[in-house]
Scaffold this active site. Structure first.
Site, PDB file in Angstrom:
ATOM      1  N   VAL A  95       0.858  -1.194   0.000  1.00 32.55           N
ATOM      2  CA  VAL A  95       0.000   0.000   0.000  1.00 32.55           C
ATOM      3  C   VAL A  95       0.890   1.239   0.000  1.00 32.55           C
ATOM      4  CG1 VAL A  95      -1.689   1.352   1.305  1.00 32.55           C
ATOM      5  CG2 VAL A  95      -1.935  -1.130   1.113  1.00 32.55           C
ATOM      6  N   GLU A 190      16.454 -13.705  23.506  1.00 31.60           N
ATOM      7  CA  GLU A 190      16.152 -15.014  22.913  1.00 31.60           C
ATOM      8  C   GLU A 190      17.183 -15.370  21.843  1.00 31.60           C
ATOM      9  OE1 GLU A 190      11.972 -14.274  21.970  1.00 31.60           O
ATOM     10  OE2 GLU A 190      11.396 -15.483  23.705  1.00 31.60           O
TER      11      GLU A 190
END
Ligand SMILES: Cc1cc2nc3c(=O)[nH]c(=O)nc-3n(C[C@H](O)[C@H](O)[C@H](O)COP(=O)(O)OP(=O)(O)OC[C@H]3O[C@@H](n4cnc5c(N)ncnc54)[C@H](O)[C@@H]3O)c2cc1C
Length: 469
Positions: A95, A190
């Site tokens: 878009v 992580e």
């Protein structure tokens, strides 16, 4: 002439009843996809436009990067997910323009523009990586926002061990076996934890000349805390656990420079130093989709420093009750308490926008202000160890990990993905293997080659688009 007449809906919609309410959703992340599903029984045609063909479970991207999961497991096809929803149409495209006055969205694919008219619009375009004004860092340190990023990182991480096996200069071997993760939030924690486990468990017997367990994994952050949003107690536990599995923490350290051979650091006391590394990883900072600025310019809505939109309490744009902004693109500070940039906010705000549209269509009372129900936050550190903060409850270690496992399985989209993810987790967490170690040249090189290609051959439409797109 009405904007609708000016802008016929795409051919995919021609079979639908005339004058049926048209909802356009931008984005197939948590906000966009959950909004689309919540409109399944609405008397409306739903068009979801996104620039990728997949939904993306970003919280598990680091497992794609470190060879635990395949990209398909965290990125199911949006078209397949919505195939059974008769009122939903999926369109691929970026878009580039939203026209609030004409009520149209213009998306672009392969040199073609598609104009889609709406009666209600849900903008769920999320955020991208921010290098805090140092965009050239991107060339050396990929972020962690997309499947492309995760696969490139996988190639760079496994590739560093391969190159070290070939190198003869001890300094070069050290450089190749030094990984620098920038940002000690959940993603950085992580990522660093998994690289440490990869080097110390998975790869320990795979090489003949180098010792993979000697790899340095450095996690650095400009602030002095690990997982600052989790509070002191869990931050300290995470810190201890990271150090136990071999992650070196460098806090109060700001990255001030980067090149192909390493990163420049400024420490808290102002001293400068350099870390030689072949694999810096950027896990810090977000900047909103440029669609946020476009909405602000046309509606007068304010933007926060990251470019996120200050919407009303009902998630609509000022003066435009038909336009909703959901998920990461909401300027969180307008809410009290501020909304965190997490998947649950995106899911709940997407559903809230859908509920409001459904209520309007059924001429019922609208749900009113959006209230976020905090379901907690969690981060894994290593196998069998995670920290979780759920309401007043703080969990760490194996209890936190079991909770993490369950929650992630529940929110993965698709039964098939849940089964294969569980199998892959067994391979990696019970055994020491990594099922997804495939690396290709394309994965590692394509992003920078494309960047240079776009620079040398600017796309006229892209150049005409607002800055940042
Ligand atoms: C590495 C990482 C780890 C994370 N870990 C956690 C975690 O453990 N727990 C947690 O709760 N949250 C986590 N998050 C945050 C969570 O993923 C986000 O809060 C959530 O994805 C936001 O959803 P969203 O729908 O607003 O945006 P996104 O999920 O980012 O989706 C945006 C969508 O818009 C599309 N899009 C953007 N611009 C355009 C355009 N111009 N045209 C067409 N389409 C466009 C994108 O392709 C995408 O489909 C993590 C995020 C990252 C990056």
């Amino acid at each position: 002439m009405s904007p609708r007449a000016n802008h016929p809906t795409p051919t995919g919609q021609t079979g639908h009843a005339l004058n049926r309410h048209r909802v356009v959703i931008i984005g197939s992340g948590f906000g966009g996809l959950f909004a689309a599903r919540a409109l399944a029984r609405a008397d409306a045609d739903v068009v979801l436009i996104a620039r990728t063909t997949h939904h993306l479970f970003q919280p598990l991207l680091y497992q794609v990067a470190t060879g635990i999961l395949s990209e398909g497991e965290v990125a199911p096809s949006t078209r397949e997910v919505l195939a059974g929803q008769a009122n939903a149409t999926v369109l691929l495209g970026e878009v580039r323009r939203i026209d609030l006055a004409a009520r149209t969205v213009t998306s672009h694919l392969d040199g073609h523009d598609t104009v889609t008219a709406y009666d209600s619009l849900i903008v769920a375009a999320g955020t991208g990586q921010s290098y805090f004004g140092n965009d050239h860092f991107a060339e050396f340190a990929p972020g962690m926002k997309s499947i492309d990023d995760a696969l490139e990182l996988r190639g760079r991480i496994f590739g560093a061990f391969e190159r070290a096996e070939l190198a003869t200069d001890p300094a070069e071997i050290r450089r190749l076996l030094t990984f620098v993760v920038v940002g000690a939030g959940p993603t950085g924690v992580e990522m660093a934890g998994q690289i440490a486990e990869l080097s110390r468990r998975t790869l320990r017997h795979d090489f003949r000349r180098i010792d993979p367990t000697a790899a340095r994994v450095i996690l650095l952050d400009a602030v002095e805390e690990v997982l600052p949003t989790f509070g002191d107690q869990l931050g300290t536990k995470a810190r201890r656990r990271l150090e136990r599995i071999g992650v070196e923490l460098q806090l109060g350290a700001t990255v001030v420079g980067m090149d192909a051979r390493g990163v420049e650091i400024r420490d808290g006391d102002g001293t400068r130093r350099r870390i030689e590394t072949a694999c810096p990883i950027w896990a810090a900072g977000v900047s909103a989709s440029p669609l946020g600025r476009m909405l602000a310019e046309q509606s007068g809505a304010e933007l926060d420093r990251a470019g996120r939109v200050a919407v009303g309490q009902d998630l609509t744009l000022p003066g435009h009750p038909e336009v909703f902004v959901v998920g990461d693109l909401i300027a969180s500070a307008v809410y009290d308490p501020p909304l965190p940039g997490v998947a649950q906010v995106a899911i709940q705000s997407g559903r809230h926008a859908a509920r409001t549209i459904r209520a309007r269509l059924a001429a019922q009372v609208e749900p009113g202000p959006f209230r976020y129900r905090d379901k907690g936050s969690m981060a894994t550190i290593s196998r069998f160890s995670a920290v979780a903060s759920v309401g007043p409850v703080r969990l760490s270690g194996v209890f936190g990990w079991v909770l993490w496992l369950g929650v992630h399985l529940v929110y993965l989209i698709g039964f098939k993905n849940r089964v294969t993810t569980l199998l892959h987790w067994m391979v990696s967490f019970l055994g020491r293997g990594r099922a997804e170690r495939t690396v290709t040249d394309q994965q590692v090189r394509a992003r920078n080659v494309l960047r240079h290609h776009h620079h040398d051959h600017p796309d006229p439409l892209r150049a005409a688009a607002p800055p940042g797109l």
